[in-house]
Scaffold this motif. Structure first.
Motif, short mmCIF file in Angstrom:
data_model
loop_
_atom_site.label_atom_id
_atom_site.label_comp_id
_atom_site.label_asym_id
_atom_site.label_seq_id
_atom_site.Cartn_x
_atom_site.Cartn_y
_atom_site.Cartn_z
N ALA A 105 67.75 59.84 20.77
CA ALA A 105 66.30 60.03 20.72
C ALA A 105 65.70 60.03 22.12
CB ALA A 105 65.66 58.93 19.87
N THR A 106 66.25 59.21 23.01
CA THR A 106 65.77 59.20 24.40
C THR A 106 66.05 60.54 25.07
OG1 THR A 106 66.22 56.83 24.53
CG2 THR A 106 65.90 58.00 26.60
N GLY A 148 51.97 60.70 17.45
CA GLY A 148 52.21 62.03 17.97
C GLY A 148 52.85 62.05 19.34
N SER A 149 53.13 60.87 19.90
CA SER A 149 53.75 60.81 21.22
C SER A 149 55.18 61.35 21.15
CB SER A 149 53.77 59.38 21.74
OG SER A 149 54.64 59.24 22.84
N VAL A 150 55.68 61.87 22.30
CA VAL A 150 57.04 62.37 22.36
C VAL A 150 58.05 61.25 22.14
CG1 VAL A 150 57.35 62.02 24.85
CG2 VAL A 150 58.53 63.91 23.72
N LEU A 151 57.61 60.00 22.33
CA LEU A 151 58.50 58.85 22.13
C LEU A 151 58.46 58.31 20.71
CD1 LEU A 151 58.24 56.65 25.36
CD2 LEU A 151 59.87 58.44 24.79
N GLU A 152 57.71 58.94 19.82
CA GLU A 152 57.60 58.41 18.46
C GLU A 152 58.96 58.34 17.76
OE1 GLU A 152 54.96 59.01 14.38
OE2 GLU A 152 54.55 60.20 16.17
N PRO A 153 59.81 59.40 17.81
CA PRO A 153 61.15 59.27 17.19
C PRO A 153 61.96 58.15 17.82
CG PRO A 153 60.64 61.58 17.62
CD PRO A 153 59.59 60.78 18.32
N LEU A 154 61.81 57.96 19.14
CA LEU A 154 62.54 56.88 19.80
C LEU A 154 62.07 55.53 19.31
CD1 LEU A 154 64.45 55.69 21.90
CD2 LEU A 154 62.70 56.09 23.64
N ARG A 155 60.75 55.37 19.18
CA ARG A 155 60.23 54.10 18.67
C ARG A 155 60.75 53.82 17.27
NH1 ARG A 155 55.13 55.96 20.53
NH2 ARG A 155 54.47 56.13 18.36
N GLN A 156 60.84 54.86 16.45
CA GLN A 156 61.35 54.68 15.09
C GLN A 156 62.81 54.22 15.10
OE1 GLN A 156 60.63 58.48 13.26
NE2 GLN A 156 58.42 58.17 13.09
N GLU A 157 63.61 54.80 15.99
CA GLU A 157 65.02 54.42 16.06
C GLU A 157 65.16 52.98 16.59
OE1 GLU A 157 67.30 55.98 14.73
OE2 GLU A 157 66.55 58.02 14.52
N VAL A 158 64.34 52.62 17.57
CA VAL A 158 64.38 51.25 18.09
C VAL A 158 63.97 50.26 17.01
CG1 VAL A 158 63.41 49.65 19.78
CG2 VAL A 158 64.00 51.99 20.47
N ALA A 159 62.91 50.59 16.26
CA ALA A 159 62.47 49.70 15.17
C ALA A 159 63.55 49.56 14.11
CB ALA A 159 61.19 50.26 14.55
#
Length: 648
Positions: free
Chosen positions: A575-576, A627-638
């Protein structure tokens, strides 16, 4: 109605994993080399009336066959010749102390300590340490024919015969293995992009792992050669450039997969066409038929593919503009030097050396106090089994015992039915090829193939026939028992999985990667090297995980508990990378505050994984702008943090 077997009759999963055969193609040239290199020395010995000399040389050839694993010709010089030098030193030491009682015990134990320490440097050093100890044990326990200096010459001569046979095609096929490895990397990436966006997460994970392995092996192969010829070989410079050019395609894969839309089939077909151009050395421009990109992800894939095609077919490459993604043109040499220093300074190297020395010392002392026929086989078994870099010690002990039994069945037929003399030559021609053919399938298969060969050669030296069989079985079982007790059970680190600690390191490295990936001042080459190291480390964690699953409970059960987190951390890195690709191709970059929050959460997760062997609760709150580009990354971290937090 099909009859269901009671649960108690179902073999445990760790046993099934140990006995399962690995699928691997047969290396036909290696099979032919094994047949010739083992049978020829014995035939020459019989022809000149010195069959014992021929048998010793064939034993040296056997060690060469075991070391004959490299693809590139220049690497074969190292993987075969260097271990032979250590083997010659080992047999010389062993021969000089043969028959000297406790002096021999002390000498072989000291050699075991050195062998164990140098085995941690790398693959070539590991085989060198193995032959150093093996030949020292043989020299100390087996009266070899001739003067003290003859056995090292014969053993080295047999090993070098394998090397000569391996290098016969070098003038005609120079560079072919390296080109094949790079082309194979492109094909693995084509397979990866073909499953991007598909419903099966398992298919994507497996394809991503295969692509990472292919890329690692290709870099190791090419850089090991280029480190000695930096700037002087246009062919190697070109191969490094082609490997670097595939990196943007690998980086685009996570973004393509997270988009949820499969790529057009022509994308994978185009990458395979590029792979064919790599393998054939084509320099004419490729005409790629690609769909017009309409999204950030599609633009990233299209741009990366066209760039790779241009690099692959470029007639000339400027060596000054090439960055070796693993750390510069001398990266391999630097890593080897660091590993050598680590072998002397690190506690892990000393612990492994002491474990091996303890087991060998016990074996040598035991056979010195108790009359055991062919006692050197006990130490030989320990040497082969107690190699953690070759796999689980427990698994190798189990497979060694089973493989020895299977090999003894074949050896019994050979020793009882085949007359001594010239009949041994055609028998070796039949048995020797089984070693390289079965070795990739697993350690038990390799042991079953080696056992009848080594017993046949031992019979040429000792003339004892089937009387060798029972002592070999007893000694092998004794060696396995010593390795399991003194080299495995007494060392808690052996039966505690290291997956958790390595995962914690990977998560901490991922936090640094998140900070570097979106830093405006970050060096692109350094960022690429960081990403490559992360994926290499994750590949190593997968290997460690698979190895731990072959251990009996509770180790295997503990390892299985880490699997969801292994996958979660891989998806965090993906994701990163995907977010970085999207920013590069048009998405709005994240704010520094958002980056710092994700990095902080990752470090918190890393610390939680280090606390204890079981998973430690960590916070799962992680928010950010929608809507941030990091939203999928945040989901994976969570998701990873939720997995690491046991439910009440």
């Amino acid at each position: 109605m099909a009859r269901e077997f009671p649960v108690s009759l179902t073999p445990p999963d760790w046993l099934v994993r140990n006995l399962r055969s690995h699928k691997a193609p047969v290396n036909r040239p290696a099979v032919a080399r094994a047949a010739v290199s083992l049978a020829l020395p014995l035939a020459i010995g019989l022809a000149v009336g010195r069959p014992a000399y021929g048998a010793v040389a064939a034993m040296g050839a056997l060690s060469g066959v075991i070391s004959d694993t490299a693809a590139a010709y220049r690497l074969r010089v190292l993987t075969i010749a260097v271990p032979q030098l250590f083997g010659a030193a080992g047999v010389t030491l062993g021969t000089l102390v043969n028959g000297h009682g406790w002096v021999a015990v002390a000498t072989v134990t000291g050699v075991a300590l050195v062998s164990g320490m140098i085995s941690t440097i790398g693959a070539i050093a590991s085989v060198s340490g193995l032959l150093l100890l093996l030949n020292a044990v043989i020299g100390a326990g087996l009266p070899l024919p001739g003067e003290w200096w003859l056995a090292p010459l014969l053993l080295s001569g047999g090993g070098l015969l394998v090397l000569v046979l391996a290098l016969l095609a070098w003038p005609l096929r120079s560079g072919v293995p390296e080109r094949a490895a790079v082309a194979g990397t492109y094909r693995a990436v084509a397979d990866l992009l073909a499953v991007c966006g598909a419903d099966s997460a398992v298919a994507y994970d497996d394809a991503r792992h295969s692509a990472t392995l292919a890329l690692n092996e290709a870099y190791d192969l090419v850089l090991s050669h280029r480190a000695r010829h930096h700037g002087r070989s246009p062919e190697l410079t070109r191969l490094v450039a082609q490997l670097n050019a595939v990196t943007p395609l690998v980086e685009a894969a996570p973004a393509a997969h997270l988009s949820g839309r499969p790529l057009h089939p022509e994308v994978a077909a185009a990458i395979r066409a590029v792979a064919d151009a790599v393998e054939t050395g084509r320099t004419e421009p490729l005409r790629l038929r690609l769909p017009t990109p309409t999204t950030e992800t599609a633009r990233a894939v299209n741009h990366a593919l066209r760039h790779a095609a241009d690099v692959v077919t470029a007639p000339d490459v400027d060596p000054r503009g090439i960055d070796d993604r693993l750390g510069g043109p001398a990266g391999l040499g630097v890593r080897t030097a660091r590993a050598a220093r680590s072998a002397v300074l690190s506690a892990g190297s000393w612990r492994y050396g002491l474990r091996l020395a303890l087991c060998i010392g016990i074996a040598q002392a035991l056979v010195s106090l108790i009359a055991v026929p062919r006692s050197y086989w006990v130490a030989l078994t320990i040497t082969f089994v107690l190699k953690p870099d070759f796999g689980s010690v427990f698994s190798r002990a189990l497979l060694r015992a089973l493989g020895t039994v299977a090999g003894l069945v074949v050896a019994a037929a050979v020793l009882s039915e085949v007359p001594r003399g010239w009949w041994d030559v055609p028998v070796l021609l039949l048995l020797a090829p089984l070693i390289p053919a079965l070795t990739p399938r697993g350690y038990g298969y390799q042991t079953a193939a080696i056992t009848p060969v080594i017993l046949l050669l031992s019979d040429v030296l000792n003339q004892q026939g089937t009387d060798l069989l029972l002592p070999r079985l007893v000694d092998s079982l004794m060696g396995c028992a010593i390795a399991l007790i003194a080299g495995y059970l007494l060392w808690p680190e052996s039966w505690h999985t290291r997956v958790g600690d390595r995962l914690a390191d990977a998560v901490a490295d991922t936090a640094r990667y998140v900070e570097t990936a979106f830093a405006a001042t970050a060096d692109p080459a350094a960022r690429a090297r960081m990403r490559r190291r992360l994926y290499r480390d994750l590949s190593g964690i997968r290997t460690e995980f698979q190895r731990a699953l072959t251990e009996p409970p509770p180790t295997g059960r503990r390892a299985a508990a880490w699997w969801p987190l292994v996958v979660a951390v891989e998806r965090i890195v993906d994701a990163t990378t995907a977010a970085r690709v999207r920013v590069k191709h048009g998405s709005a970059p994240p704010s520094k505050a958002e980056i710092d929050q994700v990095a902080l959460q990752l470090r918190d997760l890393s610390q939680g994984l280090r606390e204890v062997e079981t998973l430690t609760p960590v916070r799962t709150d992680l928010t950010g702008p929608a809507g941030s580009v990091l939203e999928p990354l945040r989901q994976e971290v969570a998701a990873a943090r939720a997995i690491a937090s046991p439910q009440p």
